[in-house]
Design an enzyme around this catalytic site. Sequence first.
Site, mmCIF file in Angstrom:
data_model
loop_
_atom_site.group_PDB
_atom_site.id
_atom_site.type_symbol
_atom_site.label_atom_id
_atom_site.label_comp_id
_atom_site.label_asym_id
_atom_site.label_seq_id
_atom_site.Cartn_x
_atom_site.Cartn_y
_atom_site.Cartn_z
ATOM 1 N N HIS A 13 -8.022 3.008 6.408
ATOM 2 C CA HIS A 13 -7.005 3.033 5.362
ATOM 3 C C HIS A 13 -7.006 4.408 4.710
ATOM 4 O O HIS A 13 -8.063 4.999 4.512
ATOM 5 C CB HIS A 13 -7.301 1.957 4.310
ATOM 6 C CG HIS A 13 -6.107 1.599 3.511
ATOM 7 N ND1 HIS A 13 -5.664 2.374 2.469
ATOM 8 C CD2 HIS A 13 -5.221 0.581 3.632
ATOM 9 C CE1 HIS A 13 -4.571 1.829 1.971
ATOM 10 N NE2 HIS A 13 -4.273 0.759 2.657
ATOM 11 N N ASP A 62 -5.192 -6.177 6.971
ATOM 12 C CA ASP A 62 -4.609 -6.807 8.159
ATOM 13 C C ASP A 62 -5.661 -7.383 9.109
ATOM 14 O O ASP A 62 -5.323 -8.127 10.022
ATOM 15 C CB ASP A 62 -3.757 -5.781 8.927
ATOM 16 C CG ASP A 62 -2.542 -5.396 8.115
ATOM 17 O OD1 ASP A 62 -1.887 -6.296 7.586
ATOM 18 O OD2 ASP A 62 -2.266 -4.189 7.998
HETATM 19 N N1 COA Z 1 -9.506 3.112 14.769
HETATM 20 C C1 COA Z 1 -10.202 4.169 15.242
HETATM 21 N N2 COA Z 1 -10.359 5.317 14.552
HETATM 22 C C2 COA Z 1 -9.788 5.387 13.341
HETATM 23 C C3 COA Z 1 -9.045 4.330 12.801
HETATM 24 C C4 COA Z 1 -8.930 3.156 13.566
HETATM 25 N N3 COA Z 1 -8.245 2.107 13.121
HETATM 26 N N4 COA Z 1 -8.590 4.684 11.584
HETATM 27 C C5 COA Z 1 -9.006 5.924 11.372
HETATM 28 N N5 COA Z 1 -9.746 6.362 12.420
HETATM 29 C C6 COA Z 1 -10.382 7.668 12.562
HETATM 30 C C7 COA Z 1 -9.323 8.726 12.925
HETATM 31 O O1 COA Z 1 -9.195 8.827 14.321
HETATM 32 C C8 COA Z 1 -9.905 9.961 12.305
HETATM 33 O O2 COA Z 1 -10.952 10.412 13.149
HETATM 34 P P1 COA Z 1 -11.251 12.002 13.330
HETATM 35 O O3 COA Z 1 -11.570 12.481 11.949
HETATM 36 O O4 COA Z 1 -12.388 12.033 14.281
HETATM 37 O O5 COA Z 1 -9.968 12.579 13.850
HETATM 38 C C9 COA Z 1 -10.567 9.439 11.026
HETATM 39 O O6 COA Z 1 -10.867 8.068 11.279
HETATM 40 C C10 COA Z 1 -9.681 9.555 9.794
HETATM 41 O O7 COA Z 1 -8.483 8.802 10.013
HETATM 42 P P2 COA Z 1 -7.011 9.315 9.753
HETATM 43 O O8 COA Z 1 -6.178 9.087 10.969
HETATM 44 O O9 COA Z 1 -7.026 10.687 9.151
HETATM 45 O O10 COA Z 1 -6.537 8.310 8.621
HETATM 46 P P3 COA Z 1 -5.064 8.159 8.031
HETATM 47 O O11 COA Z 1 -5.269 8.003 6.566
HETATM 48 O O12 COA Z 1 -4.146 9.238 8.474
HETATM 49 O O13 COA Z 1 -4.566 6.811 8.714
HETATM 50 C C11 COA Z 1 -4.294 4.516 9.139
HETATM 51 C C12 COA Z 1 -4.722 5.575 8.115
HETATM 52 C C13 COA Z 1 -4.220 3.156 8.433
HETATM 53 C C14 COA Z 1 -2.871 4.845 9.681
HETATM 54 C C15 COA Z 1 -5.300 4.476 10.297
HETATM 55 O O14 COA Z 1 -6.564 4.132 9.788
HETATM 56 C C16 COA Z 1 -4.886 3.513 11.410
HETATM 57 O O15 COA Z 1 -4.140 3.902 12.305
HETATM 58 N N6 COA Z 1 -5.387 2.228 11.362
HETATM 59 C C17 COA Z 1 -4.992 1.233 12.339
HETATM 60 C C18 COA Z 1 -3.655 0.632 11.938
HETATM 61 C C19 COA Z 1 -3.776 -0.334 10.788
HETATM 62 O O16 COA Z 1 -4.632 -1.185 10.747
HETATM 63 N N7 COA Z 1 -2.860 -0.178 9.818
HETATM 64 C C20 COA Z 1 -2.799 -1.030 8.655
HETATM 65 C C21 COA Z 1 -3.122 -0.279 7.400
HETATM 66 S S1 COA Z 1 -3.254 -1.367 6.018
#
Ligand code: COA
Length: 385
Positions: free
Chosen positions: A267, A322
Amino acid sequence: MSSEYLPGLAGVPATKSNISSIDGEEGILAYRGYDIMELAEKSTFEETALLLLDGCLPSQSMLDDFDGQLRSERRLKYKIRSIMKNLPTSGHPMEMLQTAVASLGMFYGGEEVLSDGVAGNDLEYIHSMSVKIISRMATIVAMWEHIRNGYDPIEPRDDLSHAANFLYMLKGKEPDEMAVKVMDACFVLHAEHTINASTFAAMVCSSTLASPFLVIAAAIGTLAGPLHGGANQRVVEMLKDIKRPENAKAWLDKQLAGKKVVWGMGHREYKTKDPRAIVLQKLMVEWSEKQGNLSPEFETALRLEEACEEALGPKGVFPNVDYYSGILYKEMGIAPDQFTPIFAVSRVAGWLAHWREQLSDNRIFRPTQIYTGEEVRDYTEMSKR
Ligand code: COA
């Protein structure tokens, strides 16, 4: 003026708001200052929605009035049902929901309140539209279940609470106490979450003084994506793909090696476990105890969470809302593609609170950009390309 570009506007304040707050380090979410854990236990969706809309906990008579208004606004015009009946049943329910909510706007006037350029003063209009939309969205989502399966929809009942009526209309039979408790808590937990993507979309649309039906339609479209509200459906599909709890670790290793995400994890705001996931997990335990068995999906989810803690915990990636909501809905016999519409049925309370807040101090959203394209140049005639 700062011209630093921050992808995803991470950490960029887009507004001042007093509706909800998140402490991402401590894992605390509060609506109008009230901790979500306490609201999920002690409040109801009706009370929480009024808290979000008006800013304070209502008295019993205020709550009774609001509840009565919601009950009396459950029915849908037959023309809206006809629109729904004519939609392809193979489409995603979020597309149906967006269509139906946008269509509702054609039946209810009031745009003149918004189009004089000085929005936000007619609280009666804002309240009555909020009631109409909150109430009818639950009806639309529940009715779709029957319409898409070729049946006439179940009529709403006004002797049931919002959660009980929703389950009754969705399933065609009166739900038991436990199911109502779980659904109501889910509605409370999903009702608001600061400036997330769909709320931001609602605010941008509100700032143009578009009608509330279009504001909510914009938010529904934004919630639909798998990186936002669409993740709960993906969680259940992912657990199905893992098949058995003992496969969780190997599945995770493969997923991470392929640079793929784990649905329901991570998140932007929380660097610890999402408090809503904690409540939902507890509800899932209660549900399992009542059923007398642990669902295989829940067992797999628990094992996957353990494996994720080791691999993703150091990055601050933990279960979000979720992760457990989908499993809970599945156990309640709800179709996976209805999970995100159910999220919307609840989140609409927060969207409308932000609509009202935006109108009370409005300036149209119009950010800037860092242009990376060509300099202005001469048009190339077709013959010379
Ligand atoms: N699975 C695997 N790795 C994850 C992850 C996940 N669900 N969420 C974050 N990470 C990793 C990223 O790859 C990144 O790794 P890195 O630093 O080695 O590149 C690190 O954690 C930071 O994540 P980041 O992508 O910068 O976070 P964000 O704030 O841009 O994205 C989400 C947030 C929610 C979009 C992201 O966590 C995600 O895609 N989650 C899955 C979808 C989901 O459940 N969405 C519902 C949200 S309520």
